[in-house]
Design an enzyme around this catalytic site. Structure first.
Site, PDB file in Angstrom:
ATOM      1  N   SER A  78       0.836  -1.199   0.000  1.00 49.78           N
ATOM      2  CA  SER A  78       0.000   0.000   0.000  1.00 49.78           C
ATOM      3  C   SER A  78       0.869   1.246   0.000  1.00 49.78           C
ATOM      4  O   SER A  78       1.993   1.233   0.517  1.00 49.78           O
ATOM      5  CB  SER A  78      -0.926   0.001   1.227  1.00 49.78           C
ATOM      6  OG  SER A  78      -1.863   1.053   1.152  1.00 49.78           O
ATOM      7  N   ASP A  79       0.343   2.297  -0.603  1.00 43.91           N
ATOM      8  CA  ASP A  79       1.070   3.571  -0.620  1.00 43.91           C
ATOM      9  C   ASP A  79       0.056   4.697  -0.704  1.00 43.91           C
ATOM     10  O   ASP A  79      -1.029   4.526  -1.268  1.00 43.91           O
ATOM     11  CB  ASP A  79       2.031   3.644  -1.805  1.00 43.91           C
ATOM     12  CG  ASP A  79       2.987   4.815  -1.694  1.00 43.91           C
ATOM     13  OD1 ASP A  79       3.953   4.709  -0.909  1.00 43.91           O
ATOM     14  OD2 ASP A  79       2.759   5.838  -2.355  1.00 43.91           O
ATOM     15  N   GLN A  80       0.407   5.825  -0.131  1.00 48.02           N
ATOM     16  CA  GLN A  80      -0.516   6.958  -0.144  1.00 48.02           C
ATOM     17  C   GLN A  80       0.194   8.225  -0.601  1.00 48.02           C
ATOM     18  O   GLN A  80       1.295   8.535  -0.152  1.00 48.02           O
ATOM     19  CB  GLN A  80      -1.103   7.176   1.250  1.00 48.02           C
ATOM     20  CG  GLN A  80      -2.197   8.241   1.303  1.00 48.02           C
ATOM     21  CD  GLN A  80      -2.755   8.406   2.709  1.00 48.02           C
ATOM     22  OE1 GLN A  80      -2.101   8.995   3.577  1.00 48.02           O
ATOM     23  NE2 GLN A  80      -3.947   7.882   2.950  1.00 48.02           N
TER      24      GLN A  80
END
Length: 206
Positions: A78-80
Site C-alpha cells: 500500500s502507498d498513499q
C-alpha cells in the site's frame, strides 16, 4: 488430504507503517510484517495516483521475491500520496515543514490517493485499487495549527494531520467510500480482495 494443505496462505503486510499494521490488526487475522526495500521517489512526469499504485505494487513484489520458495503467501502492498491544486504532499518530517503544509492547505480540498495491492506469490495474480479520499481543511490561524502540531507531532503523516486523532479538528469534511483509506489502508477494499483470493477471512478471525 494432508492437514497442511487446508491451511490458508500466509498473509504478509509489506510496510514499515505502524498505522497500516494497526489497521490490519482490526481484521483479527494472523499476519507477518516485512519491510520492503524500494526507492519511493516519484518518477518524472508521473501523476500522483500513478505513483501510489506503482509503489503499492513495487512493495508487494519486492517482498514476494524476497520470500520466494517459502510457500504461498498473499502480500499486501500500500502507498498513499496526497495532493492539492496539483501539488504533491509528502511526509513533513519536521515541525517547520508540517506547519508550512497546514498553512498551504487551510481552506482547501486535499485528495488522498490510497493505493492498495494484493499479490498472490504463487499464481502471480495481482489485485489493485486506488481509493480516493477528498478532505477539506478548515481555515484556522497559525496559532491553532502550531498548537495542534505540538500536541500530536504528526510528522510521519502525509498532510500533517491524523484524522484518527486530534487532527480531526483541523478538517471540515471528508468524502470517501472507505473510511480507513485516509489512515493508510483501505480495509473495505482489502477484505474484498482477500475474499476474492479465497482467503477464509472470518473463519480465521481471532
Amino acid at each position: 488430504m494432508p492437514e497442511s494443505s487446508k491451511r490458508p496462505p500466509r498473509l504478509i503486510l509489506a510496510s514499515s507503517s505502524p498505522y497500516r499494521r494497526e489497521l490490519l490488526e482490526r481484521l483479527r487475522i494472523p499476519f507477518d510484517v516485512v519491510v520492503p526495500a524500494i526507492d519511493e521517489t516519484p518518477l518524472p512526469g508521473e501523476l500522483p495516483e500513478q505513483t501510489a499504485l506503482r509503489l503499492a505494487q513495487a512493495k508487494a513484489r519486492a517482498v514476494a521475491v524476497a520470500l520466494a520458495g517459502d510457500g504461498r503467501a498473499l502480500v499486501i502492498g500500500s502507498d498513499q500520496v496526497a495532493t492539492y491544486d496539483g501539488h504533491q504532499i509528502g511526509k513533513p518530517g519536521t515541525h517547520e515543514k508540517a506547519l508550512a503544509q497546514l498553512q498551504a492547505m487551510r481552506g482547501r480540498e486535499v485528495r488522498f490517493h490510497s493505493a492498495l495491492c494484493l499479490l498472490d506469490s504463487v499464481s502471480g495474480g495481482v489485485q489493485t485499487i486506488n481509493a480516493i479520499t477528498k478532505v477539506r481543511f478548515r481555515d484556522l490561524p497559525d496559532t491553532l495549527l502550531d498548537a495542534y502540531l505540538r500536541a500530536e507531532t504528526p510528522y510521519d503523516c502525509a498532510g500533517s494531520a491524523k484524522a484518527e486523532g486530534l487532527g480531526i479538528a483541523l478538517l471540515d469534511a471528508i468524502e470517501s467510500d472507505d473510511p480507513t483509506a485516509l489512515i493508510g489502508l483501505p480495509l473495505i477494499a482489502l477484505t474484498r480482495m482477500l475474499l476474492a483470493a479465497g482467503y477464509p477471512l472470518l473463519a480465521e478471525a481471532r
